[in-house]
Design a protein around this motif. Structure first.
Motif, short mmCIF file in Angstrom:
data_model
loop_
_atom_site.label_atom_id
_atom_site.label_comp_id
_atom_site.label_asym_id
_atom_site.label_seq_id
_atom_site.Cartn_x
_atom_site.Cartn_y
_atom_site.Cartn_z
N UNK A 115 -20.00 -17.73 24.11
CA UNK A 115 -20.39 -19.00 23.81
C UNK A 115 -21.63 -19.49 24.59
N UNK A 116 -21.37 -19.39 25.85
CA UNK A 116 -22.19 -19.97 26.90
C UNK A 116 -23.86 -19.20 26.83
N UNK A 117 -23.69 -17.91 26.47
CA UNK A 117 -25.10 -17.02 26.08
C UNK A 117 -25.50 -17.31 24.95
N UNK A 118 -24.80 -17.83 23.76
CA UNK A 118 -25.03 -18.00 22.60
C UNK A 118 -25.90 -19.19 22.75
N UNK A 119 -25.39 -20.38 23.42
CA UNK A 119 -26.20 -21.56 23.62
C UNK A 119 -27.29 -21.60 24.25
N UNK A 120 -27.44 -20.54 25.35
CA UNK A 120 -28.73 -20.42 26.27
C UNK A 120 -29.92 -19.66 25.31
N UNK A 157 -30.78 -31.74 16.06
CA UNK A 157 -31.35 -30.44 16.15
C UNK A 157 -30.39 -29.66 16.81
N UNK A 158 -29.94 -30.21 17.99
CA UNK A 158 -29.10 -29.01 18.89
C UNK A 158 -27.72 -28.86 18.12
N UNK A 159 -27.15 -29.92 17.40
CA UNK A 159 -25.83 -29.75 16.79
C UNK A 159 -26.04 -29.04 15.55
N UNK A 160 -27.12 -28.93 14.62
CA UNK A 160 -27.34 -28.13 13.56
C UNK A 160 -27.67 -26.65 13.92
N UNK A 161 -28.23 -26.43 15.45
CA UNK A 161 -28.25 -24.96 15.50
C UNK A 161 -27.02 -24.63 15.73
N UNK A 162 -26.13 -25.28 16.47
CA UNK A 162 -24.54 -24.96 16.72
C UNK A 162 -23.92 -24.65 15.31
N UNK A 163 -24.03 -25.58 14.41
CA UNK A 163 -23.57 -25.16 13.11
C UNK A 163 -23.95 -23.76 12.38
N UNK A 164 -25.27 -23.72 12.68
CA UNK A 164 -25.99 -22.38 12.04
C UNK A 164 -25.41 -21.23 12.58
N UNK A 165 -24.81 -21.23 13.83
CA UNK A 165 -24.33 -20.04 14.49
C UNK A 165 -22.82 -19.94 14.35
#
Length: 371
Positions: A115-120, A157-165
């Protein structure tokens, strides 16, 4: 925990981070190669317009920040940015998550490291969020007080990026709900608009998954093509997103330079023809794949004709939407646009290698006639 264990853990994490970064670069290179293989279309047409797209990107962010006088327009611009960001991140999702080796990674590292690498990598990939951050760093404290909704926009913008993943279905639901919100004729402040976005996306995560394709019986040409587009909705999603971008850019440019309306109309029509007629490439591949099956069922002729219908419908729906929501187009140019789309469909079917060249030549001729 001893220093030796801590040092060993840090070394393992750095090794895993290097591995994920290398995999990320390799998959991105492959993705860019696929776009390049599409032909001159992306390499020349979109590449030459890159500077203008970047300028429009920052111009649009300015409209979102300074939207107190036109909150609905600012909210619509914000929704468009979130949509385009979602489309871009969806295309890069496999590279960000390293999906091909995902199961293997679960066997060698803990899930928190994944998860950490995904977010980075998500933050590294999200050019839309990086552009917003550049603007945010340039704002003064007084400007922040006048635009508190921009903080919520960046969080979105950040939250929708997480939802996309991790929850793409919720992302689709949320974009649908917020699209309805920004089209309603209501008068609310930008802060309320963006707060409502957050609430609607949060509620979207609670909705159950609905799979229409499982309930669809393929017993005709209509349901055959419908099933194809449900299963491969990406071929429509990225085109619709780019067309919305064209619509919004044209609207903004018409507000700034109404005297250049004729040129903007030609350019808008050109991109409408480009993105709708290029759907024939996907439909043509499906026709080639299943032509023997329909020939065995004595439906070869109708199947051949049906491959052009999705592109034609897409063109007319898009053109009607442009006329209703953006601007009018002269009767002569409108007629030329219909003929132009038919020509591009013919070239896509018979001479696909010349598709982009024909599009650029016709666009240039129309601009020359107007100028």
């Amino acid at each position: 925990m001893s220093k030796l264990v801590i040092s060993s853990t840090i070394a393992q994490y750095r090794a895993f981070m290097d591995y994920r970064y290398q995999a990320y670069k390799i998959e991105l290179t492959q993705l860019l190669q696929q776009l390049k293989n599409f032909g001159l279309l992306f390499l020349v047409v979109l590449g030459s317009a890159m500077l203008g797209m970047i300028l429009l990107l920052f111009l649009g962010l300015g409209k979102i920040i300074d939207s107190s006088e036109a909150p609905q327009y600012g909210a619509q611009m914000a929704w468009l940015y979130l949509l385009l960001q979602s489309v871009m991140l969806s295309a890069m999702k496999s590279a960000i998550k390293n999906s091909q080796q995902r199961l293997f990674q679960h066997t060698i590292v803990r899930s928190t490291w994944l998860t950490c690498m995904d977010i980075k990598l998500l933050l590294l990939s999200n050019a839309w969020l990086l552009a917003s951050a550049v603007i945010a760093l340039d704002l003064t404290f007084t400007q922040w007080l006048r635009a508190p909704h921009f903080i919520l926009f960046m969080l979105l913008q950040f939250g929708l990026g997480v939802l996309c993943l991790y929850k793409p279905r919720a992302l689709i639901y949320g974009l649908g709900f917020t699209a309805v919100l920004v089209l309603l004729p209501i008068n609310i402040t930008p802060l309320v608009y963006h707060s409502s976005f957050i609430v609607l996306f949060a509620l979207s995560m609670l909705l159950p998954v609905f799979l229409l394709n499982d309930r669809l019986s393929v017993n005709s040409l209509f349901t055959f093509w419908l099933s194809f587009f449900i299963q491969h909705c990406w071929v429509l999603v990225w085109r619709v997103a780019l067309l919305l971008c064209v619509f919004m850019a044209t609207t903004t440019l018409l507000l700034e330079r109404a005297d250049l309306a004729a040129i903007f109309s030609v350019l808008a029509l050109a991109f409408i023809v480009l993105f709708t007629s290029s759907l024939q490439f996907d439909c043509g591949k499906l026709h080639d794949k299943y032509s023997l099956f329909f020939q065995a069922n004595n439906q070869q002729r109708w199947f051949f004709i049906s491959q052009f219908i999705p592109s034609c419908l897409f063109f007319f729906i898009t053109l009607l939407s442009y006329l209703l929501f953006v601007a009018k187009i002269g009767g002569l140019l409108l007629s030329l646009g219909v003929v132009w789309c038919a020509v591009q469909l013919y070239i896509a079917q018979k001479k696909p290698a010349h598709y982009a060249l024909a599009w650029m030549v016709i666009t240039g001729l129309l601009l020359a006639l107007i100028a």
